[in-house]
Structure formats: structure tokens, C-alpha cells
Design a protein around this motif. Structure first.
Motif, PDB file in Angstrom:
ATOM      1  N   HIS A  39      43.514  39.134  41.628  1.00  0.00           N
ATOM      2  CA  HIS A  39      42.614  39.736  40.557  1.00  0.00           C
ATOM      3  C   HIS A  39      42.282  38.711  39.430  1.00  0.00           C
ATOM      4  CE1 HIS A  39      41.706  43.306  42.869  1.00  0.00           C
ATOM      5  NE2 HIS A  39      43.322  43.438  43.059  1.00  0.00           N
ATOM      6  N   TYR A  40      43.521  38.206  39.038  1.00  0.00           N
ATOM      7  CA  TYR A  40      43.499  37.301  37.997  1.00  0.00           C
ATOM      8  C   TYR A  40      42.927  35.928  38.256  1.00  0.00           C
ATOM      9  CZ  TYR A  40      46.575  38.941  34.119  1.00  0.00           C
ATOM     10  OH  TYR A  40      47.092  39.737  32.990  1.00  0.00           O
ATOM     11  N   ARG A  41      43.194  35.465  39.578  1.00  0.00           N
ATOM     12  CA  ARG A  41      42.408  34.244  40.075  1.00  0.00           C
ATOM     13  C   ARG A  41      40.992  34.558  40.098  1.00  0.00           C
ATOM     14  NH1 ARG A  41      42.850  29.605  42.347  1.00  0.00           N
ATOM     15  NH2 ARG A  41      41.672  29.141  44.401  1.00  0.00           N
ATOM     16  N   GLN A  42      40.734  35.589  40.589  1.00  0.00           N
ATOM     17  CA  GLN A  42      39.095  35.853  40.754  1.00  0.00           C
ATOM     18  C   GLN A  42      38.398  35.866  39.381  1.00  0.00           C
ATOM     19  OE1 GLN A  42      37.825  40.001  41.811  1.00  0.00           O
ATOM     20  NE2 GLN A  42      36.182  39.314  42.959  1.00  0.00           N
ATOM     21  N   SER A  43      39.114  36.739  38.352  1.00  0.00           N
ATOM     22  CA  SER A  43      38.472  36.672  37.021  1.00  0.00           C
ATOM     23  C   SER A  43      38.641  35.440  36.496  1.00  0.00           C
ATOM     24  CB  SER A  43      39.331  37.604  36.089  1.00  0.00           C
ATOM     25  OG  SER A  43      38.998  38.877  36.787  1.00  0.00           O
ATOM     26  N   ALA A  44      39.361  34.460  36.573  1.00  0.00           N
ATOM     27  CA  ALA A  44      39.519  33.122  36.263  1.00  0.00           C
ATOM     28  C   ALA A  44      38.322  32.246  36.686  1.00  0.00           C
ATOM     29  CB  ALA A  44      40.931  32.410  36.600  1.00  0.00           C
ATOM     30  N   ILE A  45      38.263  32.247  38.145  1.00  0.00           N
ATOM     31  CA  ILE A  45      37.198  31.639  38.580  1.00  0.00           C
ATOM     32  C   ILE A  45      35.731  31.886  38.219  1.00  0.00           C
ATOM     33  CG2 ILE A  45      35.938  30.919  40.986  1.00  0.00           C
ATOM     34  CD1 ILE A  45      38.790  30.983  41.958  1.00  0.00           C
ATOM     35  N   GLY A  88      47.525  37.911  29.031  1.00  0.00           N
ATOM     36  CA  GLY A  88      46.468  38.799  28.341  1.00  0.00           C
ATOM     37  C   GLY A  88      45.886  40.010  29.534  1.00  0.00           C
ATOM     38  N   PHE A  89      44.746  40.577  28.909  1.00  0.00           N
ATOM     39  CA  PHE A  89      44.344  41.695  29.497  1.00  0.00           C
ATOM     40  C   PHE A  89      43.619  41.143  30.917  1.00  0.00           C
ATOM     41  CE2 PHE A  89      41.248  44.992  30.592  1.00  0.00           C
ATOM     42  CZ  PHE A  89      42.139  46.266  30.563  1.00  0.00           C
ATOM     43  N   LEU A  90      43.757  41.694  32.010  1.00  0.00           N
ATOM     44  CA  LEU A  90      43.257  41.455  33.176  1.00  0.00           C
ATOM     45  C   LEU A  90      41.714  42.110  33.168  1.00  0.00           C
ATOM     46  CD1 LEU A  90      43.158  40.391  36.099  1.00  0.00           C
ATOM     47  CD2 LEU A  90      44.200  42.354  36.887  1.00  0.00           C
ATOM     48  N   LEU A  91      40.732  41.047  33.127  1.00  0.00           N
ATOM     49  CA  LEU A  91      39.470  41.501  33.072  1.00  0.00           C
ATOM     50  C   LEU A  91      38.852  41.485  34.512  1.00  0.00           C
ATOM     51  CD1 LEU A  91      38.378  39.591  29.814  1.00  0.00           C
ATOM     52  CD2 LEU A  91      38.597  42.100  30.118  1.00  0.00           C
ATOM     53  N   ASN A  92      39.090  42.657  35.254  1.00  0.00           N
ATOM     54  CA  ASN A  92      38.622  42.759  36.552  1.00  0.00           C
ATOM     55  C   ASN A  92      38.194  44.253  36.670  1.00  0.00           C
ATOM     56  OD1 ASN A  92      38.952  43.206  39.333  1.00  0.00           O
ATOM     57  ND2 ASN A  92      38.900  41.129  39.435  1.00  0.00           N
ATOM     58  N   PHE A 139      43.768  32.220  34.343  1.00  0.00           N
ATOM     59  CA  PHE A 139      44.580  31.270  35.290  1.00  0.00           C
ATOM     60  C   PHE A 139      46.058  31.419  34.872  1.00  0.00           C
ATOM     61  CE2 PHE A 139      40.662  28.798  36.621  1.00  0.00           C
ATOM     62  CZ  PHE A 139      40.872  28.894  38.143  1.00  0.00           C
ATOM     63  N   LYS A 140      46.381  31.446  33.762  1.00  0.00           N
ATOM     64  CA  LYS A 140      47.871  31.281  33.365  1.00  0.00           C
ATOM     65  C   LYS A 140      48.384  33.033  33.593  1.00  0.00           C
ATOM     66  CE  LYS A 140      48.365  27.215  32.235  1.00  0.00           C
ATOM     67  NZ  LYS A 140      49.579  26.744  32.619  1.00  0.00           N
ATOM     68  N   SER A 159      34.999  37.510  47.313  1.00  0.00           N
ATOM     69  CA  SER A 159      36.212  37.483  47.107  1.00  0.00           C
ATOM     70  C   SER A 159      36.709  38.823  46.821  1.00  0.00           C
ATOM     71  CB  SER A 159      36.574  36.456  45.733  1.00  0.00           C
ATOM     72  OG  SER A 159      35.711  37.274  44.650  1.00  0.00           O
ATOM     73  N   SER A 160      35.892  39.988  46.400  1.00  0.00           N
ATOM     74  CA  SER A 160      36.326  41.182  46.233  1.00  0.00           C
ATOM     75  C   SER A 160      36.561  41.886  47.662  1.00  0.00           C
ATOM     76  CB  SER A 160      35.177  42.061  45.305  1.00  0.00           C
ATOM     77  OG  SER A 160      35.219  41.727  44.132  1.00  0.00           O
ATOM     78  N   ILE A 161      35.620  41.458  48.625  1.00  0.00           N
ATOM     79  CA  ILE A 161      35.846  42.071  49.933  1.00  0.00           C
ATOM     80  C   ILE A 161      37.059  41.495  50.748  1.00  0.00           C
ATOM     81  CG2 ILE A 161      34.986  42.095  52.192  1.00  0.00           C
ATOM     82  CD1 ILE A 161      32.156  42.086  50.992  1.00  0.00           C
ATOM     83  N   LYS A 162      37.522  40.023  50.363  1.00  0.00           N
ATOM     84  CA  LYS A 162      38.611  39.453  50.786  1.00  0.00           C
ATOM     85  C   LYS A 162      39.962  40.072  50.223  1.00  0.00           C
ATOM     86  CE  LYS A 162      40.906  34.831  51.454  1.00  0.00           C
ATOM     87  NZ  LYS A 162      40.671  33.634  50.662  1.00  0.00           N
TER      88      LYS A 162
END
Length: 109
Positions: A54-60, A31-35, A27-28, A101-104
Motif C-alpha cells: 500500500h505504501y508502494r502504491q501510494s508512493a507511485i 508517516g501516515f499511509l495515504l491509501n 517510498f520510505k 494495482s489495487s486489484i493485484k
């Protein structure tokens, strides 16, 4: 409780806390983007990629995983039976969210 149940309970709590910590950092945007979209992108694509969605999707996703593992630990502790139904429902919602969310995100580009 037997020793194996205590170890399992502690492990579930630790995984849950780890997922919440990962969610916080995603969310912040630290670090590494885990997506998958970022991990499988070429180096050139990564430089020009808008990482925010992508950060937001991974955070959620990590937040939802934290809730799932926390509920599993609570279920193991209380042994109610009905919490397992909630966990299964949340897992289904998590899969639907990840796909939608990936499609969006892809449609925006």
C-alpha cells in the motif's frame, strides 16, 4: 505574464513539489499511509495489514501526480499545446495503474 498566471504557475510548481515530497515519504514508509485500503480499514485490520504494497502504491501515485502537475506548470510556462496531450495520457495511465494495482494487492490476500 499576468499576475493570475504567475500565481497559477507557482501554485502548480508547489503542488508538484508537495507530491514529490509525499512520494518520497511513502517510498520510505514514513508517516501516515495515504491509501484508501488503510484509511477505511478497521483498527484491528490495520494492525495485521501488510502495509508495504500500500505504501508502494501510494508512493507511485504521488510520484505520477508530481510529474503531471510539473508538466502542467511547464505547459503554462511554455504554452506549447502538445504537453497537454501528454498530461491527459498520464492521467489515464494513472487511473489504470491505481485500479490494476489495487486489484493485484487484493488478489494477494
Amino acid at each position: 505574464m499576468q499576475t493570475i498566471e504567475i500565481i497559477s504557475l507557482v501554485t502548480l510548481f508547489l503542488i508538484s513539489m508537495g507530491a514529490f515530497v509525499m512520494s518520497y515519504f511513502q517510498f520510505k514508509e514514513k508517516g501516515f499511509l495515504l491509501n484508501n485500503a488503510y484509511i477505511y480499514a478497521t483498527k484491528e485490520t490495520r494492525k495485521t495489514m501488510n502495509k508495504k504494497p500500500h505504501y508502494r502504491q501510494s508512493a507511485i501515485v504521488f510520484f505520477q501526480l508530481g510529474i503531471i502537475f510539473l508538466l502542467m506548470a511547464i505547459e503554462m510556462l511554455l504554452d506549447t499545446g502538445w504537453i497537454l496531450g501528454i498530461v491527459i495520457g498520464l492521467m489515464i495511465l494513472l487511473i489504470i495503474y491505481a485500479i490494476a494495482s489495487s486489484i493485484k494487492i487484493l488478489k494477494k490476500y
